[in-house]
Scaffold this motif. Structure first.
Motif, PDB file in Angstrom:
ATOM      1  N   GLY A   1      55.356  28.387  50.312  1.00 51.65           N
ATOM      2  CA  GLY A   1      55.588  26.724  51.142  1.00 51.65           C
ATOM      3  C   GLY A   1      56.873  26.272  50.980  1.00 51.65           C
ATOM      4  O   GLY A   1      57.598  26.026  49.861  1.00 51.65           O
TER       5      GLY A   1
ATOM      6  N   ASN B   1      55.335  21.678  54.574  1.00 51.67           N
ATOM      7  CA  ASN B   1      54.333  22.166  55.678  1.00 51.67           C
ATOM      8  C   ASN B   1      53.011  22.324  55.001  1.00 51.67           C
ATOM      9  O   ASN B   1      52.009  23.237  55.762  1.00 51.67           O
ATOM     10  CB  ASN B   1      54.961  23.603  56.130  1.00 51.67           C
ATOM     11  CG  ASN B   1      54.973  24.915  55.061  1.00 51.67           C
ATOM     12  OD1 ASN B   1      54.429  24.586  54.120  1.00 51.67           O
ATOM     13  ND2 ASN B   1      55.448  25.934  55.107  1.00 51.67           N
TER      14      ASN B   1
ATOM     15  N   VAL C   1      51.784  24.721  52.723  1.00 49.88           N
ATOM     16  CA  VAL C   1      51.487  26.303  52.877  1.00 49.88           C
ATOM     17  C   VAL C   1      50.402  26.237  51.160  1.00 49.88           C
ATOM     18  O   VAL C   1      51.573  25.768  50.099  1.00 49.88           O
ATOM     19  CB  VAL C   1      52.368  26.932  53.152  1.00 49.88           C
ATOM     20  CG1 VAL C   1      52.221  28.682  52.861  1.00 49.88           C
ATOM     21  CG2 VAL C   1      52.762  27.042  54.687  1.00 49.88           C
TER      22      VAL C   1
ATOM     23  N   THR D   1      46.823  27.145  55.260  1.00 46.76           N
ATOM     24  CA  THR D   1      48.062  25.340  55.290  1.00 46.76           C
ATOM     25  C   THR D   1      46.674  24.480  55.460  1.00 46.76           C
ATOM     26  O   THR D   1      45.721  24.986  56.025  1.00 46.76           O
ATOM     27  CB  THR D   1      48.576  25.510  57.050  1.00 46.76           C
ATOM     28  OG1 THR D   1      49.266  26.622  56.659  1.00 46.76           O
ATOM     29  CG2 THR D   1      49.235  24.638  56.926  1.00 46.76           C
TER      30      THR D   1
END
Length: 357
Positions: A214, A236, A238, A254
């Motif tokens: 991520g 993000n 992730v 996510t």
């Protein structure tokens, strides 16, 4: 010790009370060895803006010492024998993502280094140099320090006894998270600038591979058996699970919620639960370690960053920077059961078992 003094001391221990008074400096605990008392431990908190270390008694949840360290203490690791803490110090000014560094004050490079902190005496023994603007680090059983050199984009490998630089390994721009696998055979380093994690063989000091993860990855954590690595991408949201032997991705998810910024991580003793601090989201999440599904949420507030579990795994501690406090979370219920005031901008925590006097 006189009889009545010994009785008073034993009574204080039975009640879980610290034997030393709070203050700018007080006696630090003896580090753990094979005689560690059940459930006895201290929580050490680095405070980035007040340049000190808060020491919290695990039983009483009282601050028992505040110890000056040096500029911007952040990453902290305990030695394998439990007697020494290694603490990253940095003279670089604090700057968030996207800040124009040319407008910041010049860095104080003389302040950079790794403090070698003796747990028994509560004092810094020396500063290991050779690393610029270190943020996180790891300490091996064979006497090496692995520290992220954020300015050079390298992992610095240092000999603890001599302070000598053993190796400099390129790992991508803005390296941050540094973690050793439980068997010590690999060290993993995240690169914020290149959104990757590099796995390095500690025997050869050669990179095995760089794995995309991520955006702006902060940390790596491992399952107790060392077979799985967990990497959190702050920007993000992730989360990745990686097989440490095949060096392939097992699962990716996510996290839902734009405000969540996954940062610090800790894995339960049974390997089933991954605890993740959510930064500006003001939460700590409990994820199923296999599916990465959310199993529980603790509302901490105050931008939780570094997290650490008590030795029995029943409590989780999170350093909440802007709130200047540490949350104590019951892992069974994911409820905050106490808060403890720390210094200014607590950054991360380390749990150190203690022995009885």
């Amino acid at each position: 010790m006189k009889p009545y003094v010994r009785v008073a001391a034993l009574a204080a221990l039975a009640l879980g009370l610290p034997l030393s008074a709070c203050g700018k400096r007080s006696a630090a605990p003896t580090a753990a060895d094979g005689a560690a008392a059940q459930g006895a431990y201290r929580v050490y908190v680095t405070n980035e803006r007040s340049d000190d270390l808060t020491v919290i008694d695990g039983a009483s949840r009282q601050v028992v010492a505040t110890i000056p360290l040096g500029k911007r203490p952040r990453g902290i690791r305990l030695s394998a024998d439990g007697r020494t803490l290694y603490i990253a110090l940095s003279g670089s000014p604090i700057a968030g993502p996207g800040v124009d560094e040319s407008k910041l004050p010049p860095p104080d490079k003389a302040a950079d280094g790794i403090a070698v902190f003796d747990v028994a005496s509560g004092k810094i023994q020396r500063i290991i140099k050779g690393v610029s603007n270190p943020e996180q680090l790891a300490a091996s059983k064979d006497g090496r320090l692995y520290a992220a050199d954020e300015d050079a984009g390298k992992l610095m490998v240092l000999d603890i006894a001599t302070g000598r630089t053993v190796a400099q390994i390129p790992v991508g721009s803005q390296p941050e998270g540094v973690a050793l696998t439980p068997d010590g055979k690999q060290v993993w380093v995240t690169s914020e600038g290149q959104s990757q994690v590099t796995a390095i063989d500690t025997a050869t000091l050669k990179p095995l591979t760089a794995i995309p993860v991520g955006e702006r990855p902060r940390n790596t954590a491992f399952s107790p058996d060392g077979r799985r690595a967990f990497v959190a991408g702050e920007s993000n949201r992730v989360m990745k699970v990686i097989d440490t032997q095949a060096l392939t991705t097992l699962n990716t998810t996510t996290l839902a919620g734009e405000t969540l910024k996954p940062m610090g991580m800790a894995v339960s003793n049974d390997g089933r639960t991954l605890y993740v601090s959510a930064g500006r989201g003001g939460q700590v999440l409990a994820l199923d370690a296999a599916s990465l599904s959310v199993q529980g949420v603790a509302q901490t507030g105050g931008r939780p960053w570094g997290v650490a579990l008590s030795p029995d795994g029943k409590l989780l501690y999170s350093a909440n920077g802007p709130a200047n406090e540490v949350s104590v979370i019951d892992t069974a219920t994911m409820k905050v059961i106490a808060t403890v005031k720390a210094g200014t901008s607590p950054w991360t925590v380390a749990v150190v078992p203690t022995v009885r006097p």
